[in-house]
Design a protein around this motif. Structure first.
Motif, PDB file in Angstrom:
ATOM      1  N   MET B   1       0.838  -1.204   0.000  1.00  0.00           N
ATOM      2  CA  MET B   1       0.000   0.000   0.000  1.00  0.00           C
ATOM      3  C   MET B   1       0.869   1.249   0.000  1.00  0.00           C
ATOM      4  N   ASN B   2       0.407   2.269  -0.674  1.00  0.00           N
ATOM      5  CA  ASN B   2       1.157   3.512  -0.765  1.00  0.00           C
ATOM      6  C   ASN B   2       0.885   4.404   0.435  1.00  0.00           C
ATOM      7  N   THR B   3       1.819   4.497   1.339  1.00  0.00           N
ATOM      8  CA  THR B   3       1.569   5.331   2.528  1.00  0.00           C
ATOM      9  C   THR B   3       2.471   6.553   2.525  1.00  0.00           C
ATOM     10  N   HIS B   4       2.016   7.587   3.264  1.00  0.00           N
ATOM     11  CA  HIS B   4       2.751   8.852   3.309  1.00  0.00           C
ATOM     12  C   HIS B   4       2.829   9.339   4.736  1.00  0.00           C
ATOM     13  N   ALA B   5       3.928  10.007   5.053  1.00  0.00           N
ATOM     14  CA  ALA B   5       4.072  10.600   6.388  1.00  0.00           C
ATOM     15  C   ALA B   5       3.555  12.039   6.355  1.00  0.00           C
ATOM     16  N   ILE B   6       2.582  12.339   7.193  1.00  0.00           N
ATOM     17  CA  ILE B   6       2.161  13.748   7.326  1.00  0.00           C
ATOM     18  C   ILE B   6       2.049  14.070   8.817  1.00  0.00           C
ATOM     19  N   LYS B   7       1.528  15.261   9.139  1.00  0.00           N
ATOM     20  CA  LYS B   7       1.483  15.691  10.540  1.00  0.00           C
ATOM     21  C   LYS B   7       0.051  15.710  11.067  1.00  0.00           C
ATOM     22  N   LYS B   8      -0.086  15.344  12.329  1.00  0.00           N
ATOM     23  CA  LYS B   8      -1.361  15.565  13.016  1.00  0.00           C
ATOM     24  C   LYS B   8      -1.160  16.672  14.038  1.00  0.00           C
ATOM     25  N   VAL B   9      -1.909  17.756  13.888  1.00  0.00           N
ATOM     26  CA  VAL B   9      -1.833  18.851  14.858  1.00  0.00           C
ATOM     27  C   VAL B   9      -2.995  18.700  15.835  1.00  0.00           C
ATOM     28  N   THR B  10      -2.698  18.718  17.114  1.00  0.00           N
ATOM     29  CA  THR B  10      -3.752  18.658  18.133  1.00  0.00           C
ATOM     30  C   THR B  10      -3.736  19.956  18.927  1.00  0.00           C
ATOM     31  N   ILE B  11      -4.915  20.552  19.059  1.00  0.00           N
ATOM     32  CA  ILE B  11      -5.024  21.792  19.845  1.00  0.00           C
ATOM     33  C   ILE B  11      -6.095  21.549  20.906  1.00  0.00           C
ATOM     34  N   ILE B  12      -5.756  21.783  22.166  1.00  0.00           N
ATOM     35  CA  ILE B  12      -6.759  21.693  23.232  1.00  0.00           C
ATOM     36  C   ILE B  12      -6.903  23.091  23.816  1.00  0.00           C
ATOM     37  N   ALA B  13      -8.114  23.644  23.763  1.00  0.00           N
ATOM     38  CA  ALA B  13      -8.282  25.049  24.128  1.00  0.00           C
ATOM     39  C   ALA B  13      -9.602  25.275  24.840  1.00  0.00           C
ATOM     40  N   GLU B  14      -9.691  26.381  25.583  1.00  0.00           N
ATOM     41  CA  GLU B  14     -10.976  26.711  26.203  1.00  0.00           C
ATOM     42  C   GLU B  14     -11.984  27.031  25.103  1.00  0.00           C
ATOM     43  N   SER B  15     -13.259  26.743  25.398  1.00  0.00           N
ATOM     44  CA  SER B  15     -14.227  26.707  24.300  1.00  0.00           C
ATOM     45  C   SER B  15     -14.536  28.069  23.688  1.00  0.00           C
ATOM     46  N   THR B  43      -1.897  24.443  33.577  1.00  0.00           N
ATOM     47  CA  THR B  43      -1.200  25.477  34.346  1.00  0.00           C
ATOM     48  C   THR B  43      -2.103  26.671  34.606  1.00  0.00           C
ATOM     49  N   LYS B  44      -3.146  26.873  33.792  1.00  0.00           N
ATOM     50  CA  LYS B  44      -4.061  27.982  34.029  1.00  0.00           C
ATOM     51  C   LYS B  44      -5.241  27.515  34.879  1.00  0.00           C
ATOM     52  N   GLY B  45      -5.057  26.428  35.615  1.00  0.00           N
ATOM     53  CA  GLY B  45      -6.095  25.968  36.540  1.00  0.00           C
ATOM     54  C   GLY B  45      -7.115  25.091  35.847  1.00  0.00           C
ATOM     55  N   ARG B  46      -8.138  24.725  36.589  1.00  0.00           N
ATOM     56  CA  ARG B  46      -9.226  23.972  35.982  1.00  0.00           C
ATOM     57  C   ARG B  46      -9.726  24.778  34.805  1.00  0.00           C
ATOM     58  N   HIS B  47      -9.891  24.141  33.690  1.00  0.00           N
ATOM     59  CA  HIS B  47     -10.333  24.905  32.539  1.00  0.00           C
ATOM     60  C   HIS B  47     -11.651  25.567  32.848  1.00  0.00           C
ATOM     61  N   GLU B  77      -1.124  34.189  18.811  1.00  0.00           N
ATOM     62  CA  GLU B  77      -2.438  34.727  19.158  1.00  0.00           C
ATOM     63  C   GLU B  77      -2.907  34.358  20.566  1.00  0.00           C
ATOM     64  N   TYR B  78      -2.666  33.124  20.975  1.00  0.00           N
ATOM     65  CA  TYR B  78      -3.414  32.618  22.126  1.00  0.00           C
ATOM     66  C   TYR B  78      -2.596  32.161  23.323  1.00  0.00           C
ATOM     67  N   PHE B  79      -1.329  31.788  23.081  1.00  0.00           N
ATOM     68  CA  PHE B  79      -0.598  31.136  24.175  1.00  0.00           C
ATOM     69  C   PHE B  79      -0.477  31.996  25.428  1.00  0.00           C
ATOM     70  N   GLU B  80      -0.345  33.320  25.241  1.00  0.00           N
ATOM     71  CA  GLU B  80      -0.033  34.149  26.394  1.00  0.00           C
ATOM     72  C   GLU B  80      -1.131  34.147  27.450  1.00  0.00           C
ATOM     73  N   TYR B  81      -2.377  34.306  27.029  1.00  0.00           N
ATOM     74  CA  TYR B  81      -3.431  34.517  28.027  1.00  0.00           C
ATOM     75  C   TYR B  81      -4.446  33.391  28.156  1.00  0.00           C
ATOM     76  N   TYR B  82      -4.555  32.559  27.165  1.00  0.00           N
ATOM     77  CA  TYR B  82      -5.630  31.570  27.210  1.00  0.00           C
ATOM     78  C   TYR B  82      -5.126  30.214  27.682  1.00  0.00           C
ATOM     79  N   ALA B  83      -6.074  29.390  28.144  1.00  0.00           N
ATOM     80  CA  ALA B  83      -5.751  28.018  28.501  1.00  0.00           C
ATOM     81  C   ALA B  83      -5.738  27.214  27.205  1.00  0.00           C
ATOM     82  N   ILE B  84      -4.554  26.898  26.723  1.00  0.00           N
ATOM     83  CA  ILE B  84      -4.455  26.222  25.425  1.00  0.00           C
ATOM     84  C   ILE B  84      -3.130  25.472  25.313  1.00  0.00           C
TER      85      ILE B  84
END
Lengths: 323, 100
Positions: B1-15, B43-47, B77-84
């Protein structure tokens, strides 16, 4: 009725007791947990119901009885955030974003505190104006706007647009205003067929909602020690001051003592659905555990237990002078 | 089978960030995403989920370049202040053209 008797009757009502039960559940680390979505579902139901009820009442309220209370409500919504901001900056020495965040929350209104106030009036058979839910919608928006405006001027930044979208398209305003309009257009007779769901079951649903609120509050209370004495004092004194202003505005604009007490409770309350969402988007630097601990951990339980009876007492005392 | 390596980006953030992040990743070249609601603590507490619902976990399969652009955007954009949090993993797929 004696003021102490009113206080006792308030504290022993199902909604306040359910709230206390929720707090106990959290303190003893119970596995009690609302199923996914129930909290959101209940808050939608409550907001839509009070909108509907307010719309029906508004449909047979003459405009001349309504415009003055409406104006004074908007005035409250413009003045209270400015006071809250000044107090937070000058006395609390908080930075701009945190001061503005507090101002947005305390200027705006908590729908559940409003409902709790109307419940107490009903239990004491104290009449109040039926169009009060319309005033809730009017009080919700201006304060958030004023607070964010102050912040964006002080910080020379434009973030108002996204935040306004958040407030206006957010579920609080949509359901409240939507319910109002539907109630207004369909009138008392039109709403009658849906009344069993929206009006008759209302108190039961509210009791369940407060059980969950108790759990949320208790989780916030655990953080109270970390917020410092200013926030603690602010979260008690701001509602008393704004409550008194609300009562006075209500009486001066011609509301009954019951209505003025409800307006007092509204002014005293701090938003925790519309304002937090808007503030999080517009003022990400503000620390959520500061304003949420103040509003949910301290001010909400204060109003629910002691505040509302206090505003009613005040309204009854002041009503003697204005007539 | 022809397979390829790519990336999976996962982001967990406040809604509150859900709509903004989805807009971002689409604009940066993601062809799709999967979103689930999650609970947790960081680190920013309970979400802060009391008013706006649970946090969200967004996963997207993208090329290396897009993955990097997404991480950069989250950081700016988001790392500084948000839970992400956001991270990238190597994954293998067939149908590489579907993701690039």
């Amino acid at each position: 009725m004696e003021s102490l008797e009113v206080l006792r009757s308030n504290l022993l009502s199902p909604i306040v007791l359910a709230f206390a039960l929720g707090m106990i559940a959290t303190f003893i680390k119970s596995d009690l947990r609302f199923p996914e979505g129930l909290y959101t579902g209940l808050s939608m139901y409550l907001l839509f119901s009070i909108g509907l009820k307010g719309g029906v009442e508004l449909s047979d309220t003459p405009l001349r009885e309504f415009w003055l209370p409406a104006l004074s409500t908007i005035a409250l919504g413009l003045i209270t955030p400015a006071i809250a901001y000044a107090a937070a900056r000058k006395i609390g020495r908080l930075d701009v974003p945190n001061s503005a965040a507090l101002a947005a929350h305390y200027g705006s209104v908590s729908a559940v505190t409003f409902i709790a106030a109307t419940m107490l009036m009903q239990r004491l058979q104290t009449p109040y104006e039926g169009f009060m839910p319309t005033l809730v919608a009017l009080l919700e928006i201006p304060a958030i706007l004023v607070a964010l405006l102050i912040a964006s001027r002080a910080m020379k930044r434009r973030t108002l647009g996204a935040a306004m979208r958040e407030v206006l398209a957010g579920r609080t305003i949509l359901l409240l205003l939507g319910g109002l309009v539907i109630g207004l257009f369909s009138g008392r007779e039109g709403v009658a067929p849906v009344a069993p769901l929206f009006f008759d079951l209302f108190r039961g649903a509210l009791t369940l909602f407060l059980l969950e609120m108790g759990m949320i509050t208790a989780r916030r209370l655990i953080e109270v020690r970390s917020v410092g004495p200013f926030i603690f004092g602010f979260a008690i004194l701001a509602p008393v001051l704004f409550g008194a202003m609300g009562v006075a505005c209500g009486l001066l604009s011609g509301l009954s003592p019951g209505g003025a007490a409800v307006l007092g409770a509204m002014a005293a309350s701090a938003s925790y659905i519309a304002a937090p969402a808007a503030v999080r988007i517009a003022l990400p630097e503000a620390n959520p555990s500061l304003y949420l601990t103040a509003t949910l951990g301290i001010t909400f339980p204060f109003n629910l237990s002691v505040g509302i009876p206090l505003y009613l007492w005040l309204a009854n005392q002041l009503a003697g002078f204005t007539v | 089978m022809n397979t390829h390596a790519i990336k999976k980006v996962t982001i967990i953030a406040e809604s509150v960030l859900e709509l903004k992040i989805i807009e971002d990743i689409k604009r940066l070249g993601a062809k799709g995403y999967t979103l689930i609601e999650v609970r947790g603590e960081g680190t920013k507490g309970r979400h802060a989920s009391d008013w706006a619902g649970n946090s969200v976990k967004i996963e997207t399969l993208v090329t290396d370049l897009v993955a990097e652009a997404i991480l950069q955007r989250m950081a700016d954009e988001y790392f500084e202040y948000y839970a992400i949090v956001a991270f990238v993993e190597n994954v293998t797929v067939v149908r590489q053209e579907k993701f690039s």
